[in-house]
Design a protein around this motif. Structure first.
Motif, PDB file in Angstrom:
ATOM      1  N   GLY A  19       0.765  -1.178  -0.138  1.00 56.68           N
ATOM      2  CA  GLY A  19      -0.002   0.085   0.044  1.00 56.68           C
ATOM      3  C   GLY A  19       1.040   1.254  -0.093  1.00 56.68           C
ATOM      4  O   GLY A  19       1.894   1.299  -0.561  1.00 56.68           O
ATOM      5  N   PRO A  20       0.200   2.230   0.748  1.00 62.40           N
ATOM      6  CA  PRO A  20       1.558   3.422   0.915  1.00 62.40           C
ATOM      7  C   PRO A  20       2.602   2.921   1.561  1.00 62.40           C
ATOM      8  O   PRO A  20       2.695   2.565   2.379  1.00 62.40           O
ATOM      9  CB  PRO A  20       0.764   4.432   1.689  1.00 62.40           C
ATOM     10  CG  PRO A  20      -0.942   4.010   1.486  1.00 62.40           C
ATOM     11  CD  PRO A  20      -0.776   2.620   1.304  1.00 62.40           C
ATOM     12  N   GLN A  21       3.774   3.385   0.738  1.00 62.09           N
ATOM     13  CA  GLN A  21       5.300   2.859   1.089  1.00 62.09           C
ATOM     14  C   GLN A  21       5.196   3.269   2.736  1.00 62.09           C
ATOM     15  O   GLN A  21       5.209   4.584   3.068  1.00 62.09           O
ATOM     16  CB  GLN A  21       6.237   3.273   0.138  1.00 62.09           C
ATOM     17  CG  GLN A  21       7.515   2.833   0.732  1.00 62.09           C
ATOM     18  CD  GLN A  21       8.442   3.041  -0.330  1.00 62.09           C
ATOM     19  OE1 GLN A  21       8.714   4.266  -0.298  1.00 62.09           O
ATOM     20  NE2 GLN A  21       8.835   1.937  -1.156  1.00 62.09           N
ATOM     21  N   GLY A  22       5.708   2.238   3.468  1.00 59.40           N
ATOM     22  CA  GLY A  22       5.963   2.628   4.984  1.00 59.40           C
ATOM     23  C   GLY A  22       4.721   2.941   5.974  1.00 59.40           C
ATOM     24  O   GLY A  22       5.018   2.994   7.148  1.00 59.40           O
ATOM     25  N   ASP A  23       3.315   2.585   5.220  1.00 57.27           N
ATOM     26  CA  ASP A  23       2.300   2.837   5.975  1.00 57.27           C
ATOM     27  C   ASP A  23       1.924   1.595   6.971  1.00 57.27           C
ATOM     28  O   ASP A  23       1.821   0.481   6.371  1.00 57.27           O
ATOM     29  CB  ASP A  23       1.257   3.055   5.253  1.00 57.27           C
ATOM     30  CG  ASP A  23      -0.257   3.387   6.151  1.00 57.27           C
ATOM     31  OD1 ASP A  23      -0.262   4.699   6.516  1.00 57.27           O
ATOM     32  OD2 ASP A  23      -1.158   2.594   5.971  1.00 57.27           O
ATOM     33  N   ARG A  24       1.947   1.619   8.280  1.00 59.26           N
ATOM     34  CA  ARG A  24       1.597   0.414   9.070  1.00 59.26           C
ATOM     35  C   ARG A  24       2.298  -0.828   9.070  1.00 59.26           C
ATOM     36  O   ARG A  24       1.741  -2.007   9.368  1.00 59.26           O
ATOM     37  CB  ARG A  24       0.105   0.228   9.173  1.00 59.26           C
ATOM     38  CG  ARG A  24      -0.558   1.408   9.954  1.00 59.26           C
ATOM     39  CD  ARG A  24      -2.023   1.487   9.890  1.00 59.26           C
ATOM     40  NE  ARG A  24      -2.432   2.120   8.537  1.00 59.26           N
ATOM     41  CZ  ARG A  24      -3.703   2.998   8.455  1.00 59.26           C
ATOM     42  NH1 ARG A  24      -4.338   3.113   9.596  1.00 59.26           N
ATOM     43  NH2 ARG A  24      -3.842   3.708   7.239  1.00 59.26           N
ATOM     44  N   ARG A  25       3.646  -0.562   8.480  1.00 58.03           N
ATOM     45  CA  ARG A  25       4.349  -1.772   8.806  1.00 58.03           C
ATOM     46  C   ARG A  25       4.784  -2.071  10.119  1.00 58.03           C
ATOM     47  O   ARG A  25       5.363  -3.192  10.503  1.00 58.03           O
ATOM     48  CB  ARG A  25       5.693  -1.499   7.765  1.00 58.03           C
ATOM     49  CG  ARG A  25       5.403  -1.375   6.391  1.00 58.03           C
ATOM     50  CD  ARG A  25       5.093  -2.829   5.764  1.00 58.03           C
ATOM     51  NE  ARG A  25       6.192  -3.688   5.845  1.00 58.03           N
ATOM     52  CZ  ARG A  25       7.079  -3.523   4.837  1.00 58.03           C
ATOM     53  NH1 ARG A  25       7.027  -2.949   3.836  1.00 58.03           N
ATOM     54  NH2 ARG A  25       8.108  -4.583   4.929  1.00 58.03           N
ATOM     55  N   TRP A  26       4.875  -1.110  11.074  1.00 58.81           N
ATOM     56  CA  TRP A  26       4.991  -1.410  12.643  1.00 58.81           C
ATOM     57  C   TRP A  26       3.766  -1.328  13.326  1.00 58.81           C
ATOM     58  O   TRP A  26       2.698  -0.769  13.072  1.00 58.81           O
ATOM     59  CB  TRP A  26       5.897  -0.303  12.977  1.00 58.81           C
ATOM     60  CG  TRP A  26       7.187  -0.141  12.634  1.00 58.81           C
ATOM     61  CD1 TRP A  26       7.937   0.349  11.611  1.00 58.81           C
ATOM     62  CD2 TRP A  26       8.190  -0.880  13.470  1.00 58.81           C
ATOM     63  NE1 TRP A  26       9.126   0.307  11.662  1.00 58.81           N
ATOM     64  CE2 TRP A  26       9.733  -0.742  12.682  1.00 58.81           C
ATOM     65  CE3 TRP A  26       8.314  -1.703  14.580  1.00 58.81           C
ATOM     66  CZ2 TRP A  26      10.702  -1.344  13.379  1.00 58.81           C
ATOM     67  CZ3 TRP A  26       9.521  -2.203  14.965  1.00 58.81           C
ATOM     68  CH2 TRP A  26      10.874  -2.047  14.431  1.00 58.81           C
ATOM     69  N   MET A  27       3.620  -2.153  14.556  1.00 55.44           N
ATOM     70  CA  MET A  27       2.463  -2.351  15.300  1.00 55.44           C
ATOM     71  C   MET A  27       3.016  -2.526  16.590  1.00 55.44           C
ATOM     72  O   MET A  27       3.948  -2.826  16.943  1.00 55.44           O
ATOM     73  CB  MET A  27       1.784  -3.597  14.848  1.00 55.44           C
ATOM     74  CG  MET A  27       0.348  -3.703  15.556  1.00 55.44           C
ATOM     75  SD  MET A  27      -0.656  -5.079  14.718  1.00 55.44           S
ATOM     76  CE  MET A  27       0.307  -6.445  15.351  1.00 55.44           C
ATOM     77  N   ILE A  28       2.111  -2.378  17.574  1.00 52.84           N
ATOM     78  CA  ILE A  28       2.202  -2.491  19.130  1.00 52.84           C
ATOM     79  C   ILE A  28       1.610  -3.771  19.615  1.00 52.84           C
ATOM     80  O   ILE A  28       0.121  -3.791  19.111  1.00 52.84           O
ATOM     81  CB  ILE A  28       1.823  -1.390  19.803  1.00 52.84           C
ATOM     82  CG1 ILE A  28       2.489  -0.294  19.357  1.00 52.84           C
ATOM     83  CG2 ILE A  28       2.147  -1.762  21.439  1.00 52.84           C
ATOM     84  CD1 ILE A  28       1.899   1.190  19.897  1.00 52.84           C
ATOM     85  N   ILE A  29       2.019  -4.845  20.140  1.00 49.48           N
ATOM     86  CA  ILE A  29       1.411  -6.078  20.908  1.00 49.48           C
ATOM     87  C   ILE A  29       1.657  -6.025  22.225  1.00 49.48           C
ATOM     88  O   ILE A  29       2.371  -5.257  22.848  1.00 49.48           O
ATOM     89  CB  ILE A  29       2.092  -7.220  19.848  1.00 49.48           C
ATOM     90  CG1 ILE A  29       3.460  -7.493  20.590  1.00 49.48           C
ATOM     91  CG2 ILE A  29       1.688  -7.295  18.703  1.00 49.48           C
ATOM     92  CD1 ILE A  29       4.011  -8.655  20.176  1.00 49.48           C
ATOM     93  N   ASP A  30       0.600  -6.710  22.835  1.00 48.11           N
ATOM     94  CA  ASP A  30       0.779  -6.955  24.168  1.00 48.11           C
ATOM     95  C   ASP A  30       1.664  -8.300  24.603  1.00 48.11           C
ATOM     96  O   ASP A  30       2.022  -8.998  23.759  1.00 48.11           O
ATOM     97  CB  ASP A  30      -0.672  -6.826  24.833  1.00 48.11           C
ATOM     98  CG  ASP A  30      -1.745  -7.961  24.530  1.00 48.11           C
ATOM     99  OD1 ASP A  30      -1.177  -9.157  23.874  1.00 48.11           O
ATOM    100  OD2 ASP A  30      -2.770  -7.959  24.617  1.00 48.11           O
ATOM    101  N   ALA A  31       1.505  -8.874  25.834  1.00 44.13           N
ATOM    102  CA  ALA A  31       2.133  -9.753  26.186  1.00 44.13           C
ATOM    103  C   ALA A  31       1.644 -11.041  25.828  1.00 44.13           C
ATOM    104  O   ALA A  31       2.288 -12.146  25.638  1.00 44.13           O
ATOM    105  CB  ALA A  31       2.203 -10.016  27.721  1.00 44.13           C
TER     106      ALA A  31
END
Length: 264
Positions: A28-40
């Motif tokens: 999609g848009p380059q660099g869009d939402r390639r990172w995320m946050i997760i819990d334990a």
């Protein structure tokens, strides 16, 4: 019609950034939402249950994503070689854990154990097969590579609100100016500059629209979601904007003409 503004969200559910143009890649848009946050439990974390994440700002410098965490400082996000399956909605996909420093700082800010994770190029998460027959990929975005919104629709909604809201409440990638209010309901295909977009479904909205991007606090009166729910409720939910997919690599820019190809 024309492109009024463009936004990227380097980290899912953190503050986005306004850009003058962006390039499409396979995700999609380059660099869009390639990172995320997760819990334990390796479940995705968003402003739905952590509205304070709105206060964590993002930037892209020299092709590297940086985050600024209140009370902690600025950190560059760097993927490590440690990988695991993580969950976003109903999908489990392989992600690389981020370096410890940024995750530890975000954990202190949230008061809970959280981790940054990155979707590498060789990880594949499919766009919803019931909406798109082609085997297309998507990043950690909710379900589709793009969200397109109409400035006139926000203006019409704001006329119904005691306290108008900004478009960034709705976290679009592309904001279109020059259309009539709610004209996007009928869009199926748009030409944006030289790029072709297929608008595949209305975007159902949730409690995240009640989070003030400046303060990271939810509105006690549940606005603007409550007002939207009075006249924008469909089988797809309370809707604002359209989810879309792009057809090829390329670039779009603020000011590009937008042509509705649905009627042609």
């Amino acid at each position: 019609m024309r492109v009024q503004s463009l936004f990227l969200y380097p980290v899912k559910s953190l503050a986005g950034i306004s850009v003058s143009s962006f390039m499409f890649d396979d995700f999609g848009p380059q660099g869009d939402r390639r990172w995320m946050i997760i819990d334990a439990d390796r479940q995705f974390v968003t402003q739905r249950n952590r509205p304070e994440l709105a206060r964590v700002t993002t930037a892209i410098r020299n092709h590297c994503v940086t985050v600024s965490i209140p009370g902690e400082g600025e950190f560059s996000l760097r993927p490590t070689t440690i990988r695991d399956r993580v969950r976003v909605w109903q999908d489990w996909t392989i992600a690389a854990y981020g370096a410890v420093d940024a995750s530890s700082a975000l954990s202190r800010f949230c008061g809970a154990d959280v981790q940054f994770v990155y979707m590498p190029d060789d990880s594949f998460r499919r766009v919803a097969a019931d909406r798109v027959t082609d085997v297309r990929r998507v990043s950690f975005a909710d379900g589709f590579p793009l969200l397109v919104t109409n400035q006139a629709s926000l203006d019409e909604l704001n006329r119904r609100l005691d306290n108008p809201v900004e478009m960034r409440r709705f976290r679009p990638n592309i904001v279109v100016a020059g259309a009539d209010p709610w004209e996007e309901d009928h869009w199926r295909s748009l030409q944006v500059g030289d790029q072709q977009l297929s608008l595949v479904k209305p975007c159902s909205r949730c409690v995240m629209t009640t989070v003030d991007p400046a303060t990271g606090m939810k509105a006690a009166d549940l606005q603007p979601l409550r007002t939207l729910g009075q006249y924008r409720r469909t089988d797809d939910g309370v809707i604002f904007g359209k989810n879309a997919i792009h057809q090829s690599p390329g670039v779009i820019s603020v000011g590009d003409p937008v042509i509705n190809r649905t009627l042609e």
